[in-house]
Design a protein around this motif. Structure first.
Motif, PDB file in Angstrom:
ATOM      1  N   GLY A 132       0.837  -1.280  -0.080  1.00  0.00           N
ATOM      2  CA  GLY A 132       0.091  -0.008   0.011  1.00  0.00           C
ATOM      3  C   GLY A 132       0.956   1.191  -0.077  1.00  0.00           C
ATOM      4  O   GLY A 132       2.103   1.245   0.202  1.00  0.00           O
ATOM      5  N   ASP A 133       0.093   2.488  -0.257  1.00  0.00           N
ATOM      6  CA  ASP A 133       0.846   3.553  -0.209  1.00  0.00           C
ATOM      7  C   ASP A 133       0.837   4.426   1.127  1.00  0.00           C
ATOM      8  O   ASP A 133       1.646   4.902   1.244  1.00  0.00           O
ATOM      9  N   ILE A 134      -0.028   4.212   2.044  1.00  0.00           N
ATOM     10  CA  ILE A 134      -0.097   4.811   3.179  1.00  0.00           C
ATOM     11  C   ILE A 134       0.595   4.095   4.204  1.00  0.00           C
ATOM     12  O   ILE A 134       1.777   5.082   4.925  1.00  0.00           O
ATOM     13  N   VAL A 135       0.655   2.833   4.169  1.00  0.00           N
ATOM     14  CA  VAL A 135       1.369   2.027   5.400  1.00  0.00           C
ATOM     15  C   VAL A 135       2.608   1.487   4.708  1.00  0.00           C
ATOM     16  O   VAL A 135       2.500   0.959   3.749  1.00  0.00           O
ATOM     17  N   LYS A 136       3.878   1.599   5.278  1.00  0.00           N
ATOM     18  CA  LYS A 136       5.349   0.796   4.621  1.00  0.00           C
ATOM     19  C   LYS A 136       5.175  -0.517   5.591  1.00  0.00           C
ATOM     20  O   LYS A 136       5.237  -0.456   6.673  1.00  0.00           O
ATOM     21  N   TYR A 137       5.254  -1.395   4.696  1.00  0.00           N
ATOM     22  CA  TYR A 137       5.179  -2.886   5.756  1.00  0.00           C
ATOM     23  C   TYR A 137       6.697  -3.216   5.225  1.00  0.00           C
ATOM     24  O   TYR A 137       7.086  -3.566   4.073  1.00  0.00           O
ATOM     25  N   TYR A 138       7.302  -3.716   6.293  1.00  0.00           N
ATOM     26  CA  TYR A 138       8.662  -4.385   6.403  1.00  0.00           C
ATOM     27  C   TYR A 138       8.692  -5.619   6.993  1.00  0.00           C
ATOM     28  O   TYR A 138       8.457  -5.863   7.929  1.00  0.00           O
ATOM     29  N   GLN A 139       8.949  -6.877   6.306  1.00  0.00           N
ATOM     30  CA  GLN A 139       8.940  -7.991   6.711  1.00  0.00           C
ATOM     31  C   GLN A 139      10.484  -8.687   6.672  1.00  0.00           C
ATOM     32  O   GLN A 139      11.106  -8.507   5.663  1.00  0.00           O
ATOM     33  N   TYR A 140      10.884  -9.403   7.819  1.00  0.00           N
ATOM     34  CA  TYR A 140      12.298  -9.575   8.068  1.00  0.00           C
ATOM     35  C   TYR A 140      11.905 -11.257   8.464  1.00  0.00           C
ATOM     36  O   TYR A 140      11.678 -11.666   9.302  1.00  0.00           O
ATOM     37  N   PRO A 141      12.091 -12.234   7.553  1.00  0.00           N
ATOM     38  CA  PRO A 141      12.123 -13.456   7.798  1.00  0.00           C
ATOM     39  C   PRO A 141      13.415 -14.115   8.251  1.00  0.00           C
ATOM     40  O   PRO A 141      13.915 -14.998   7.699  1.00  0.00           O
ATOM     41  N   VAL A 142      13.657 -13.704   9.525  1.00  0.00           N
ATOM     42  CA  VAL A 142      14.853 -14.204  10.141  1.00  0.00           C
ATOM     43  C   VAL A 142      14.511 -14.370  11.598  1.00  0.00           C
ATOM     44  O   VAL A 142      13.457 -14.020  12.139  1.00  0.00           O
ATOM     45  N   ILE A 143      15.463 -15.115  12.358  1.00  0.00           N
ATOM     46  CA  ILE A 143      15.317 -15.302  13.767  1.00  0.00           C
ATOM     47  C   ILE A 143      15.561 -13.872  14.308  1.00  0.00           C
ATOM     48  O   ILE A 143      16.372 -13.084  13.949  1.00  0.00           O
ATOM     49  N   ILE A 144      14.524 -13.576  15.232  1.00  0.00           N
ATOM     50  CA  ILE A 144      14.261 -12.392  15.908  1.00  0.00           C
ATOM     51  C   ILE A 144      15.788 -11.698  16.698  1.00  0.00           C
ATOM     52  O   ILE A 144      15.991 -10.730  16.293  1.00  0.00           O
ATOM     53  N   GLN A 145      16.393 -12.639  17.237  1.00  0.00           N
ATOM     54  CA  GLN A 145      17.603 -12.293  17.949  1.00  0.00           C
ATOM     55  C   GLN A 145      18.549 -11.601  17.024  1.00  0.00           C
ATOM     56  O   GLN A 145      19.527 -10.937  17.704  1.00  0.00           O
ATOM     57  N   ARG A 146      18.448 -12.292  15.929  1.00  0.00           N
ATOM     58  CA  ARG A 146      19.860 -11.841  14.997  1.00  0.00           C
ATOM     59  C   ARG A 146      19.493 -10.243  14.563  1.00  0.00           C
ATOM     60  O   ARG A 146      20.433  -9.790  14.160  1.00  0.00           O
ATOM     61  N   ILE A 147      18.393  -9.728  14.588  1.00  0.00           N
ATOM     62  CA  ILE A 147      18.121  -8.596  13.912  1.00  0.00           C
ATOM     63  C   ILE A 147      17.463  -7.487  14.859  1.00  0.00           C
ATOM     64  O   ILE A 147      17.698  -6.352  14.646  1.00  0.00           O
ATOM     65  N   LEU A 148      16.871  -7.827  15.944  1.00  0.00           N
ATOM     66  CA  LEU A 148      15.856  -7.092  16.555  1.00  0.00           C
ATOM     67  C   LEU A 148      16.831  -5.863  17.408  1.00  0.00           C
ATOM     68  O   LEU A 148      16.458  -4.607  17.104  1.00  0.00           O
ATOM     69  N   PRO A 149      17.992  -6.235  18.111  1.00  0.00           N
ATOM     70  CA  PRO A 149      18.661  -4.874  18.597  1.00  0.00           C
ATOM     71  C   PRO A 149      18.979  -3.831  17.639  1.00  0.00           C
ATOM     72  O   PRO A 149      18.701  -2.731  17.795  1.00  0.00           O
ATOM     73  N   GLU A 150      19.494  -4.280  16.365  1.00  0.00           N
ATOM     74  CA  GLU A 150      20.031  -3.267  15.395  1.00  0.00           C
ATOM     75  C   GLU A 150      18.588  -2.463  14.841  1.00  0.00           C
ATOM     76  O   GLU A 150      18.766  -1.534  14.731  1.00  0.00           O
ATOM     77  N   LEU A 151      17.756  -3.289  14.558  1.00  0.00           N
ATOM     78  CA  LEU A 151      16.545  -2.774  13.970  1.00  0.00           C
ATOM     79  C   LEU A 151      16.036  -1.673  14.892  1.00  0.00           C
ATOM     80  O   LEU A 151      15.708  -0.735  14.570  1.00  0.00           O
ATOM     81  N   LEU A 152      15.777  -2.173  16.109  1.00  0.00           N
ATOM     82  CA  LEU A 152      15.226  -1.182  17.065  1.00  0.00           C
ATOM     83  C   LEU A 152      15.810   0.203  17.250  1.00  0.00           C
ATOM     84  O   LEU A 152      15.485   1.165  17.337  1.00  0.00           O
ATOM     85  N   GLU A 153      17.175   0.176  17.136  1.00  0.00           N
ATOM     86  CA  GLU A 153      18.223   1.209  17.292  1.00  0.00           C
ATOM     87  C   GLU A 153      18.001   1.973  15.871  1.00  0.00           C
ATOM     88  O   GLU A 153      17.953   3.139  15.922  1.00  0.00           O
ATOM     89  N   GLU A 154      17.936   1.175  14.959  1.00  0.00           N
ATOM     90  CA  GLU A 154      17.632   2.132  13.626  1.00  0.00           C
ATOM     91  C   GLU A 154      16.149   2.794  13.553  1.00  0.00           C
ATOM     92  O   GLU A 154      16.145   3.771  13.044  1.00  0.00           O
ATOM     93  N   ILE A 155      15.322   2.109  13.978  1.00  0.00           N
ATOM     94  CA  ILE A 155      13.888   2.640  13.678  1.00  0.00           C
ATOM     95  C   ILE A 155      13.516   3.765  14.751  1.00  0.00           C
ATOM     96  O   ILE A 155      13.226   4.819  14.398  1.00  0.00           O
ATOM     97  N   GLY A 156      14.224   3.785  16.280  1.00  0.00           N
ATOM     98  CA  GLY A 156      13.966   4.841  16.981  1.00  0.00           C
ATOM     99  C   GLY A 156      12.798   4.335  17.840  1.00  0.00           C
ATOM    100  O   GLY A 156      12.560   3.684  18.265  1.00  0.00           O
ATOM    101  N   ASP A 157      11.842   5.430  17.906  1.00  0.00           N
ATOM    102  CA  ASP A 157      10.701   5.508  18.680  1.00  0.00           C
ATOM    103  C   ASP A 157       9.735   4.481  18.171  1.00  0.00           C
ATOM    104  O   ASP A 157       9.344   4.431  16.836  1.00  0.00           O
ATOM    105  N   VAL A 158       9.161   3.399  18.897  1.00  0.00           N
ATOM    106  CA  VAL A 158       8.273   2.643  18.498  1.00  0.00           C
ATOM    107  C   VAL A 158       7.037   2.876  19.287  1.00  0.00           C
ATOM    108  O   VAL A 158       7.081   2.829  20.672  1.00  0.00           O
ATOM    109  N   ASP A 159       5.841   2.887  18.641  1.00  0.00           N
ATOM    110  CA  ASP A 159       4.613   2.992  19.446  1.00  0.00           C
ATOM    111  C   ASP A 159       4.051   1.793  19.975  1.00  0.00           C
ATOM    112  O   ASP A 159       3.315   1.627  21.099  1.00  0.00           O
ATOM    113  N   ILE A 160       4.041   0.955  19.299  1.00  0.00           N
ATOM    114  CA  ILE A 160       3.481  -0.545  19.828  1.00  0.00           C
ATOM    115  C   ILE A 160       4.642  -1.544  19.306  1.00  0.00           C
ATOM    116  O   ILE A 160       4.887  -1.650  18.290  1.00  0.00           O
ATOM    117  N   PHE A 161       4.898  -2.408  20.278  1.00  0.00           N
ATOM    118  CA  PHE A 161       5.718  -3.458  20.317  1.00  0.00           C
ATOM    119  C   PHE A 161       5.059  -4.716  20.666  1.00  0.00           C
ATOM    120  O   PHE A 161       4.535  -4.865  21.716  1.00  0.00           O
TER     121      PHE A 161
END
Length: 161
Positions: A132-161
């Motif tokens: 869609g045009d309004i919402v950007k959807y990013y899908q990461y088909p990986v093991i959570i622990q491998r990406i989560l810390p870096e991704l959260l740092e990159e994203i910044g503020d998260v409203d819902i986790f």
């Protein structure tokens, strides 16, 4: 439209008691909006592809209303979800984000379960929600622990986790 018993509607009301107190009309209208979504038909067909005899009770309409209503009521700009599978919850979260009508980002992280290898991650998400045009959807088909810390740092503020 899915049918809810009065007991189930009461349970939904209890879960959203704070929202209910602030504005019961909006909360009730959103519940009925959810019950009337065309998305249910699409997801139901995809479920039948995965489980033709509907052996498993996926509880889609009973449990997915909770994140749907939270997203509609809180109107988040950034969501991170972990534990993605065939994308049932992702589809409803994306629907809610689109209905909010504002720019948002949705990050979905998870790895396919062994018994679902025939069906790709996000299988139950309609293309119009995924791309869609309004919402950007990013899908990461990986093991959570491998990406989560870096991704959260990159994203910044998260409203819902």
């Amino acid at each position: 439209m899915f049918a809810y018993t009065s007991k189930e509607l009461f349970q939904i009301e209890v879960l959203f008691e704070d929202f209910w107190r602030v504005n019961p009309v909006i909360t009730r209208n959103l519940i009925f909006e959810f019950l009337d979504l065309d998305l249910h038909k699409y997801v139901e067909q995809k479920r039948r592809d995965i489980d033709p005899y509907m052996i498993r009770d996926w509880g889609v309409h009973k449990e997915i209303i909770i994140p749907y209503l939270i997203v509609r009521l809180m109107r988040p700009k950034t969501i991170v979800e972990t534990g993605t599978g065939v994308g049932v919850s992702d589809a409803y979260i994306l629907e809610a984000l689109n209905r909010n009508g504002m720019q948002a980002e949705f990050y979905s992280i998870g790895k396919q379960s062994l018994n679902m290898r025939r069906f790709p991650i996000g299988y139950c998400i309609p293309d119009e929600l995924r791309y869609g045009d309004i919402v950007k959807y990013y899908q990461y088909p990986v093991i959570i622990q491998r990406i989560l810390p870096e991704l959260l740092e990159e994203i910044g503020d998260v409203d819902i986790f």
